[in-house]
Design a protein around this motif. Structure first.
Motif, mmCIF file in Angstrom:
data_model
loop_
_atom_site.group_PDB
_atom_site.id
_atom_site.type_symbol
_atom_site.label_atom_id
_atom_site.label_comp_id
_atom_site.label_asym_id
_atom_site.label_seq_id
_atom_site.Cartn_x
_atom_site.Cartn_y
_atom_site.Cartn_z
ATOM 1 N N SER A 124 -17.557 -20.696 -6.870
ATOM 2 C CA SER A 124 -17.993 -19.465 -6.214
ATOM 3 C C SER A 124 -16.828 -18.769 -5.524
ATOM 4 O O SER A 124 -16.682 -17.540 -5.586
ATOM 5 N N VAL A 145 -14.513 -17.121 -8.217
ATOM 6 C CA VAL A 145 -15.168 -15.917 -8.744
ATOM 7 C C VAL A 145 -15.076 -14.781 -7.731
ATOM 8 O O VAL A 145 -14.752 -13.632 -8.079
ATOM 9 N N VAL A 148 -24.944 -12.686 -7.729
ATOM 10 C CA VAL A 148 -24.553 -13.765 -8.634
ATOM 11 C C VAL A 148 -25.071 -15.080 -8.068
ATOM 12 O O VAL A 148 -24.806 -15.425 -6.912
ATOM 13 N N GLY A 154 -25.770 -19.396 -9.272
ATOM 14 C CA GLY A 154 -25.320 -20.353 -10.275
ATOM 15 C C GLY A 154 -25.597 -21.770 -9.851
ATOM 16 O O GLY A 154 -26.037 -22.037 -8.731
ATOM 17 N N GLU A 200 -23.608 -22.968 -15.013
ATOM 18 C CA GLU A 200 -24.338 -21.788 -15.470
ATOM 19 C C GLU A 200 -24.502 -20.803 -14.322
ATOM 20 O O GLU A 200 -24.451 -21.175 -13.154
ATOM 21 N N PHE A 201 -24.650 -19.552 -14.692
ATOM 22 C CA PHE A 201 -24.797 -18.532 -13.667
ATOM 23 C C PHE A 201 -25.737 -17.441 -14.159
ATOM 24 O O PHE A 201 -26.007 -17.305 -15.359
ATOM 25 N N GLN A 220 -23.811 -20.187 -19.882
ATOM 26 C CA GLN A 220 -23.704 -21.603 -19.578
ATOM 27 C C GLN A 220 -22.426 -22.149 -20.212
ATOM 28 O O GLN A 220 -22.110 -21.818 -21.358
ATOM 29 N N VAL A 278 -16.430 -17.000 -15.732
ATOM 30 C CA VAL A 278 -17.605 -16.415 -15.080
ATOM 31 C C VAL A 278 -17.257 -15.037 -14.533
ATOM 32 O O VAL A 278 -17.989 -14.054 -14.730
#
Length: 435
Positions: free
Chosen positions: A57, A60, A103, A105, A118-119, A134, A149
């Motif tokens: 996270s 991203v 977002v 995940g 996966e998100f 995924q 991602v």
């Protein structure tokens, strides 16, 4: 080393909005207000899963924030605590904090030791899922998954490919200013995972990626003579392309990877040559009494831009790939150098020297639209992100303790940032997206 990675689409239902257009950023506008976006920690069982989820996270978030197009919201402002990514969020809770996109995940360890990540990307006001993917990979490859991602989110919300799953090859510089040791090094585009590709025994300059991002050409001085090497990043194997006495600029690959184009000084002047990497046949493209150097192919391989002082000062020229139709395109004030064609084909980046400053700018291939993105004491060596929206370059700082650092700037010129490196760094080259 390239690590195994599998990618599949997540088969989940999409929650459609009845009348609202899908959320998207229009990045063709010159002054884009960053989109507010909420990025939750990816869910996972306490321990390795939860730690990996928080780390992913964070990467991203950092990727999207550095692009200048997104404004990640503070996690302290989140009202809803996500517990299941397969359940639609309470969109009203996210509208309250003015988030336009969300977002979510999760991370799970599979029985075979692989990491499953996966998100979901949600349109908060449209109340619909925009995409979901995924990934399966090894646990030590989590950072690359995070970049993928971020790429998927960037592409869905801008309509253009992301550039986060890429690498930078550059010259790492250490030691006193008058005795610098220069090593060929590589790192992720955000400055993480730096490591050396050469040992510093020989001076290295101007590395360039191949189109498949697996090979690099670079210039080295062997027994004080310029030699061009071809290095396979994954295997570490290298071969000598050739010894080129009087080389003035290291080669760049053609878009198909079959040739390199370079500048060689022969007979007192420098001209542009190509070399077929299979046959090693060298072909001369320019023939002037001036200095023609710094060649760069257009992305379709049909044209080459280069710099030349044939008109009395350094300027940018364009010619066909066979050397025909050579013509000047730069006509602004100052001296123009190091032209590099954008991967999109729409712009040529350059360095310009004017009024004691070194500026990084761009122009269209016909020379129109000349504009400055950043200026300073000494800026040089622009290189394009693979989506043609961001440039990286190096900037020299003044003083006895000064040295070069890497910087990035987007096409608006407003999103300028230093790229962290463990040592001084110069001559960056941005890879294509990793395959």
């Amino acid at each position: 080393m390239r690590l195994p990675l599998a990618l599949v689409l997540v088969a989940t239902g999409l929650f459609a909005a009845p009348a609202q257009a899908a959320l998207q950023i229009d990045i063709t506008q010159g002054n884009t207000e960053p989109m507010p976006i909420a990025i939750t920690d990816f869910l996972g069982a306490p321990g390795q899963e939860a730690s990996a989820g928080a780390d992913i996270s964070t990467v991203v978030t950092n990727d999207l924030e550095r692009s200048g197009l997104f404004r990640p919201l503070s996690k302290a402002s989140f009202i809803e605590k996500m517990t299941d990514i397969n359940v639609p969020p309470r969109f009203g809770d996210w509208r309250v904090i003015n988030s336009q996109a969300l977002v979510t995940g999760q991370v799970k360890m599979e029985s075979d030791g692989r990491l499953r990540v996966e998100f979901r990307l949600w349109d908060v006001y449209g109340e619909q899922q925009l995409t979901g993917l995924q990934f399966f990979t090894t646990p030590d490859n989590w950072r690359r998954v995070a970049h993928l991602v971020a790429d998927a989110i960037y592409q869905r919300l801008t309509g253009e490919q992301g550039y986060f799953d890429t690498r930078i090859v550059y010259v790492a510089e250490s030691g006193p200013k008058n005795r610098r040791v220069k090593r060929l090094s590589i790192m992720d585009q955000d400055g993480y995972n730096p490591h050396s590709l050469t040992n510093g025994a020989e001076l290295v300059l101007t590395p360039r990626f191949s189109p498949n991002s697996q090979e690099v050409t670079y210039l080295s001085y062997h027994n004080n003579n310029p030699r061009v090497y071809l290095l396979d990043i994954e295997t570490g194997q290298q071969e000598v392309v050739g010894d080129f006495k009087g080389m003035t600029f290291a080669p760049r690959f053609s878009p198909d990877g079959q040739k390199v184009v370079m500048s060689l000084q022969r007979g007192g002047n420098a001209n542009i040559y190509t070399m077929d990497l299979r046959s090693r046949q060298v072909t001369r493209l320019t023939s002037t009494a001036a200095i023609d150097t710094a060649p760069s192919y257009s992305p379709d391989g049909t044209k080459i831009t280069f710099e030349s002082d044939r008109g009395g000062s350094q300027q940018i020229y364009v010619m066909n790939a066979d050397g025909s139709n050579q013509h000047r395109i730069s006509f602004g004030q100052g001296r123009y150098a190091t032209p590099v064609w954008s991967p999109r084909g729409d712009l040529i980046a350059f360095t310009k020297m004017i009024s004691g400053q070194f500026v990084i700018g761009v122009m269209k291939p016909d020379g129109s639209g000349d504009r400055v993105l950043t200026e300073g004491f000494h800026n040089e060596g622009p290189t394009w992100a693979p989506n043609g929206r961001v440039l990286m370059f190096f900037r020299e700082t003044r003083g006895a303790q000064g040295g070069p650092h890497l910087w990035s700037v987007d096409l608006t010129g407003r999103n300028e940032r230093q790229v962290p490196t463990p040592t001084f760094a110069s001559d960056p080259a941005w890879s294509p997206r990793i395959q």
